[in-house]
Design an enzyme around this catalytic site. Structure first.
Site, PDB file in Angstrom:
ATOM      1  N   ASP A  72      33.971  33.940  44.381  1.00 60.95           N
ATOM      2  CA  ASP A  72      35.109  34.499  45.018  1.00 60.95           C
ATOM      3  C   ASP A  72      35.534  35.773  44.647  1.00 60.95           C
ATOM      4  OD1 ASP A  72      35.710  32.991  42.440  1.00 60.95           O
ATOM      5  OD2 ASP A  72      37.703  32.921  43.286  1.00 60.95           O
ATOM      6  N   GLU A 135      37.253  30.566  41.283  1.00 60.39           N
ATOM      7  CA  GLU A 135      37.610  31.033  39.749  1.00 60.39           C
ATOM      8  C   GLU A 135      38.814  31.889  39.781  1.00 60.39           C
ATOM      9  OE1 GLU A 135      37.873  33.838  36.215  1.00 60.39           O
ATOM     10  OE2 GLU A 135      37.609  34.171  38.525  1.00 60.39           O
TER      11      GLU A 135
END
Length: 389
Positions: A72, A135
């Site tokens: 991400d 994350e």
């Protein structure tokens, strides 16, 4: 063989902002690995719209290394980009621009680019890939990935988390917890301040206490000079409240964080804030004022990475890096502490600089990609020897 830059261009093209699904990128990686005979496993998010991915190149044997990276990226909204952030742009200045280039799709691209070499190499120890989701919003996806990896793959592999460190090994990081505090007071006309309780005024006292707590920790000597901010930091990043200038605010809300040294406990530091809230509420109640203070975590506490139990993975890294490399500590949070918490020797090491992360016109230097690729080449060669325990 697909080179790292070509793979990076493909990875950047997927908008994997944490608010979006990462499944398109995961599907691409699955197909890429399958083309070289490498199977992979998804570990799905509870909502089913995101996934971690685990794969192994080489033998099902003890030892080896996991190359860990999050898929991400942070948002681009409101940032003044000079080019499309989801199209890799060669600036002609030795830099490749795009969201996630350094944080941290560059590392993933370098790892994937080695697959054609590694599948044909006489590896005696495995190389694992562990690619996570979410994350950037609190290391949300990694725990399920780590649990699956530890319980069904191996307990003896070392872990390299490829966050941008300019290819210098990082052996310590701070832990982090994000919090939201809501203060509920009592509305009244601002000319009648004795009749109400301003949530904004109460929140201001809490915000001041948060900053004072940070100063107190320093005064207590709780510092670690390995970090560029050598103490636990507390910071309020957002605040909102009130409805009009002539109304005592009923509600005020602020969001804040604690980034604690890996040798310190989040719960002990947060307990100071809780105690102050209770003291403040009691003092106001004694004056006939009513107030409600509620704090909720916005993420699970991300543990710090302590500089311990890492001698083998650190030696493995340093043996295959230039002679001038040295160990560092960083203030930003990563998934490394989560791996260490499972007893896996872990360091942070990856291409690019954290100074470019989260910025408009994020970039990675081509020399950093090349350095990472060279490191991975040497790492693979090192794993052509049996695991020594």
């Amino acid at each position: 063989m697909t080179d790292a830059t070509t793979l990076l261009a493909k990875l950047v093209s997927f908008d994997t902002t944490s608010s979006e699904s990462n499944l398109a990128l995961i599907e691409f990686v699955e197909r890429y690995l399958a083309d070289y005979g490498v199977s992979s496993e998804r570990v799905m998010s509870p909502c089913g719209t995101k996934a971690n991915l685990i794969a192994r190149v080489g033998p099902d044997a003890p030892g080896g290394v996991m190359l860990s990276g999050h898929t991400d990226v942070v948002p681009v909204a409101g940032q003044p980009w000079s080019s499309d952030p989801f199209t890799l742009c060669d600036g002609g200045d030795g830099r490749l621009y795009g969201r996630g280039t350094c944080d941290m799709k560059g590392f993933i691209a370098c790892a994937l680019a080695m697959v054609p070499t590694w599948v044909n190499a006489p590896l005696k120890q495995p190389i694992y890939f562990g690619f996570s989701y979410d994350e950037e919003i609190g290391c949300v996806g990694a725990p399920s990935l780590i649990k699956r990896f530890y319980e069904h793959y191996t307990t003896t592999a070392h872990v390299i988390v490829g966050e941008p460190t300019s290819m210098q090994p990082v052996v310590a990081q701070k832990g982090a917890t994000n919090l939201r505090t809501t203060v509920i007071g009592r509305e009244a006309h601002s000319s009648q301040v004795n009749q109400g309780t301003s949530a904004i005024h109460i929140a201001a006292r809490l915000v001041t206490f948060i900053e004072d707590t940070m100063a107190a920790l320093v005064e207590e000597g709780r510092v670690d000079e390995a970090f560029n901010v050598p103490h636990t930091s507390l910071h309020v990043g957002k605040i909102k409240g009130g409805t009009a200038i002539n109304i005592m605010a009923r509600e005020c809300q602020f969001e804040w964080e604690i980034r604690h040294l890996p040798t310190e406990s989040f719960s002990e530091i947060y307990a100071r804030f809780e105690a102050y809230c209770a003291q403040l509420s009691e003092a106001l109640s004694a004056k006939g004022k009513t107030v409600e203070i509620v704090t909720e975590p916005l993420n699970v506490t991300v543990p710090g990475l302590a500089d311990r139990d890492n001698d083998q993975v650190l030696r493995l890294a340093k043996d295959h890096l230039p002679d001038n490399c040295c160990s560092h500590a960083v203030a930003y949070a990563t998934e490394a502490g989560q791996f260490q918490g499972k007893g896996l020797q872990t360091i942070i090491l990856g291409p690019g600089s954290i100074a470019q992360a989260h910025q408009p016109d994020e970039y990675i230097e081509v020399t950093q990609l090349n350095a990472c690729s060279a490191f991975m080449q040497r790492l693979g060669e090192a794993l052509e020897t049996p695991f020594s325990g």
